[in-house]
Write a protein that holds these residues in place. Structure first.
Motif: not given
Length: 88
Positions: A2-7
């Motif tokens: 899983l790859n999660i990106q947070i702005d």
């Protein structure tokens, strides 16, 4: 995987909005200020308050017993107007 990106900018903006909401809620809870709260809100000593605006007939104040009380909304409005007048 899983790859999660947070702005980070968006998170910061949401945080600041929620913080402002909470500050306004706390501010709205106070109906009256006492002298200690007035000093805190203006960042002025009691002597400076008396010297600068306390005796202005427009400044809303009520003495109940031996203690001064200031209607929060009216006092805040007065202080903002008074501050503007100081710039002129």
């Amino acid at each position: 995987m899983l790859n999660i990106q947070i702005d980070q900018d968006e998170v910061k903006q949401l945080y600041l909005e929620k913080l402002e909401e909470k500050i306004q809620e706390v501010d709205a809870e106070l109906v009256f200020w006492d002298a200690a709260e007035l000093k805190r809100r203006t960042c002025m000593s009691w002597n400076t308050i008396q010297e600068k605006f306390f005796f202005d007939h427009r400044f809303p104040k009520h003495k109940i017993g031996g203690k001064w009380y200031f209607p929060a909304d009216k006092a805040k409005t007065f202080l903002l107007e008074w501050m503007e007048e100081q710039n002129n």
